[in-house]
Design a protein around this motif. Sequence first.
Motif, PDB file in Angstrom:
ATOM      1  N   ASP A  44      31.239  32.458  40.148  1.00  0.00           N
ATOM      2  CA  ASP A  44      32.396  31.916  41.048  1.00  0.00           C
ATOM      3  C   ASP A  44      32.312  31.443  42.294  1.00  0.00           C
ATOM      4  OD1 ASP A  44      33.704  33.066  38.783  1.00  0.00           O
ATOM      5  OD2 ASP A  44      34.660  34.970  39.631  1.00  0.00           O
TER       6      ASP A  44
ATOM      7  N   THR B 122      31.444  32.692  29.098  1.00  0.00           N
ATOM      8  CA  THR B 122      31.421  31.351  29.522  1.00  0.00           C
ATOM      9  C   THR B 122      30.028  30.610  28.921  1.00  0.00           C
ATOM     10  OG1 THR B 122      32.332  31.769  31.642  1.00  0.00           O
ATOM     11  CG2 THR B 122      31.379  29.790  31.282  1.00  0.00           C
ATOM     12  N   PHE B 123      28.963  31.776  28.918  1.00  0.00           N
ATOM     13  CA  PHE B 123      27.546  31.298  28.704  1.00  0.00           C
ATOM     14  C   PHE B 123      27.199  32.035  26.962  1.00  0.00           C
ATOM     15  CE2 PHE B 123      27.881  31.355  33.111  1.00  0.00           C
ATOM     16  CZ  PHE B 123      27.799  30.258  33.440  1.00  0.00           C
TER      17      PHE B 123
ATOM     18  N   ASN C 196      29.253  35.519  33.581  1.00  0.00           N
ATOM     19  CA  ASN C 196      30.263  34.569  32.951  1.00  0.00           C
ATOM     20  C   ASN C 196      30.971  34.317  34.053  1.00  0.00           C
ATOM     21  OD1 ASN C 196      31.369  37.522  33.266  1.00  0.00           O
ATOM     22  ND2 ASN C 196      33.388  36.353  32.645  1.00  0.00           N
ATOM     23  N   PHE C 197      31.742  33.101  33.911  1.00  0.00           N
ATOM     24  CA  PHE C 197      32.736  32.579  35.038  1.00  0.00           C
ATOM     25  C   PHE C 197      34.000  33.251  34.577  1.00  0.00           C
ATOM     26  CE2 PHE C 197      35.813  29.177  36.123  1.00  0.00           C
ATOM     27  CZ  PHE C 197      35.464  29.223  37.352  1.00  0.00           C
ATOM     28  N   ASP C 198      34.614  33.975  35.550  1.00  0.00           N
ATOM     29  CA  ASP C 198      35.931  34.680  35.327  1.00  0.00           C
ATOM     30  C   ASP C 198      37.201  33.965  35.805  1.00  0.00           C
ATOM     31  OD1 ASP C 198      35.546  35.359  37.960  1.00  0.00           O
ATOM     32  OD2 ASP C 198      35.725  37.730  37.769  1.00  0.00           O
ATOM     33  N   PHE C 199      36.845  32.774  36.481  1.00  0.00           N
ATOM     34  CA  PHE C 199      38.144  32.249  36.813  1.00  0.00           C
ATOM     35  C   PHE C 199      38.942  32.815  38.021  1.00  0.00           C
ATOM     36  CE2 PHE C 199      37.394  30.991  32.404  1.00  0.00           C
ATOM     37  CZ  PHE C 199      37.624  29.566  32.323  1.00  0.00           C
TER      38      PHE C 199
ATOM     39  N   PHE D 278      35.873  35.993  29.871  1.00  0.00           N
ATOM     40  CA  PHE D 278      35.820  34.969  29.081  1.00  0.00           C
ATOM     41  C   PHE D 278      34.288  34.650  28.888  1.00  0.00           C
ATOM     42  CE2 PHE D 278      35.312  30.310  28.398  1.00  0.00           C
ATOM     43  CZ  PHE D 278      36.369  30.007  27.555  1.00  0.00           C
TER      44      PHE D 278
ATOM     45  N   PHE E 236      41.037  36.320  31.048  1.00  0.00           N
ATOM     46  CA  PHE E 236      40.123  35.100  31.581  1.00  0.00           C
ATOM     47  C   PHE E 236      38.848  35.951  32.205  1.00  0.00           C
ATOM     48  CE2 PHE E 236      43.733  32.610  30.955  1.00  0.00           C
ATOM     49  CZ  PHE E 236      43.136  31.536  30.634  1.00  0.00           C
TER      50      PHE E 236
ATOM     51  N   TYR F 259      28.807  37.882  37.759  1.00  0.00           N
ATOM     52  CA  TYR F 259      30.147  36.903  37.523  1.00  0.00           C
ATOM     53  C   TYR F 259      30.753  36.444  38.741  1.00  0.00           C
ATOM     54  CZ  TYR F 259      32.570  41.470  38.976  1.00  0.00           C
ATOM     55  OH  TYR F 259      32.836  42.427  39.679  1.00  0.00           O
TER      56      TYR F 259
END
Length: 673
Positions: free
Chosen positions: A609, A244-245, A255-258, A242, A239, A605
């Motif tokens: 978040d 995201t974009f 990106n959004f890394d959760f 991931f 993740f 990133y």
Amino acid sequence: MVETKDIESGSAGEDHSEEEEEAAMEKAFVDTAVPSWRQQITIRSMLTSLVLSLVFNVIVCKLNLTTGVIPSLNVAAGLLGFAMVKSWTVLVEKCGLLKQPFTRQENTVIQTCVVASSGIAFSSGTASYLLAMSPQIAGAESAAINVKELSIGWMIGYLFVVSFVGLFSIVPLRKVMILKYKLSYPSGTATAHLINSFHTPKGAKLAKKQVWCLFKSFVGSFFFACFKWFFAAGDGCGFDSFPTFGLHALKQRFNFDFSATYIGVGMICPYMVNVSLLVGAILSWGVMWPIIQTKEGSWYEAGLKGSDIHGIQGYRVFIAISMMLGDGLFHVVYMVIVTVKSFMAQQSEQRHVNNRTEGGQLIQDYNDERRREYFLKDQIPNAAAIIGYVLLAALSVGLIPVIFQQLKWYHILVAYIVAPILAFCNAYGCGLTDWSLASNYGKLAILIFSSWVGLEHGGIIAGLASCGVMFSIVSTASDLMQDFKTGYLTLSSPRSMFFGQVYGTALGCIMSPLVFWFFYKAYNVAGEGSSYPAPFAVTYRAISKLGVEGFSSLPKHCLTLMIVFFVSAVAINLLIEILRKCDIKIYKFIPSPMCMAIPFYLGAYFAIDMCVGSLILFLWERQNKKGAKEYGPAVASGLICGDSLWGIPSAVLALSGVNSPMCMKFLSSSVKT
């Protein structure tokens, strides 16, 4: 490293209600006996502090090794301390064995110990100036005199030598700052109000609900971190990567890394901190670095490693440094001006008060009378503080050159002569603004001492080691004064506060290197593509190298860009202060240069978040403002604790050679598998 604090005011009605509650606070405890300073320090409080110190050291270490953005954890420390001891006392009371009830003074001692310990994790430099000495950060080309292998032994010894001096530097001024000048120390005051409320019937009920919220978010984030581990078998897996974009945005670290940790941090940090981080990421990774990368082979040599500071990495690191130094220098100068003006105004006001009051005594309200009585009851002799500072400074002058042969005794002596002045300025400024500039004083010490010693005599190591001396003194001094303010408002003895600070500092000096060593051995800390990049280790090393080599080692046009961003950082801060003084509200929406600089090296990133965390809190406030205010910090703290503590079993698995069973990876449709 950047430490953020979230002190926001509510509506006028809420402020009025809080003022009424505060006015009646001590009357609510009028029938509760105040224990002696020895009774405020209990075995259960020491054990609770030990457990929570370990938890918070893990959290701060992980944050230091990832981005260096450290939120205020005072609420979590006070809440968890209350929950643990209260649960124990209720159980013991049911068995009829309770000998001493749980008081707000004991709660304050626990909070002081835990925050002092986690404060050492922040100022110890295990993820910044100490790690910057290692071969991993220095690189193969560095001379042996400018590299020092890390080891548990000398790191713990060094922290014990430098971390206690600051506690004695500011003790003689406690009555002046707390009683005479009545400095607000917003974090210390907010913590005191929190602890006071816990020990009222209404506050105890709310605290139970907050603990339950914290526990649920803790369990959820812990197991989600465990779930993510199963899909991270290799580089670029899981993740954390991931897209995201999209895949192209992922290459530019958008990106959004959760990460539950940074969602929680985003919920605690003010909105503009998170927005500033995102603006900085867009400016650097979205605009500047792609443009500079097109100059490869012209501005800098082609084919260099991504970590080589003579290439694109040099622009990332040194431009970020120029913004940090510009922001830091502005705030140091501004804080000195504010301190001097406030000091002079206080003196003038005091003379005016003395002239118009009989015997120089003001008529105190009930709260002030009661707090003043207990604050003056158990004094710490000024002579003991002065002797303690002199003895510990002398010990440091003798021992630090043994640990770091690049530093001479007279270098350390100069640092300890100057340090009390800087500690006073920082503690006084922190009392006015709640903003500690300890890391800025540390950066200035790097530049001064590294250039003083010189490259051929180990100036890089000398600058980094002197940073620790200055950083520790200035940071612990302001932290102690915050604790004195908390103690003053909770009727806690100055002696128990000082003991709690000493005990917490000792725990931090042991735990901080041990926790760091655990991560250091389990993960590829500061390595290429590591999930623990330790950005400030690279930054502090670059500052020290800049001090000994000057600007000759910079890539082409890097100095010009540094000057532009240095001046821009000063100008933005100046504009913010002018607008603030003119009461033009637009200053609230101007990004902070210090926060903008952090993603210049790391990418977007974690900023994404944190903005997600801000969005969650914003929507929660729109739905239920009272609920968000009461439970938001608890939920955020649980997210941070759960996700961070998964690092312990994850590290154990890594050390045992157990790898994740699967790799979740996204590839372009043009790639054939």
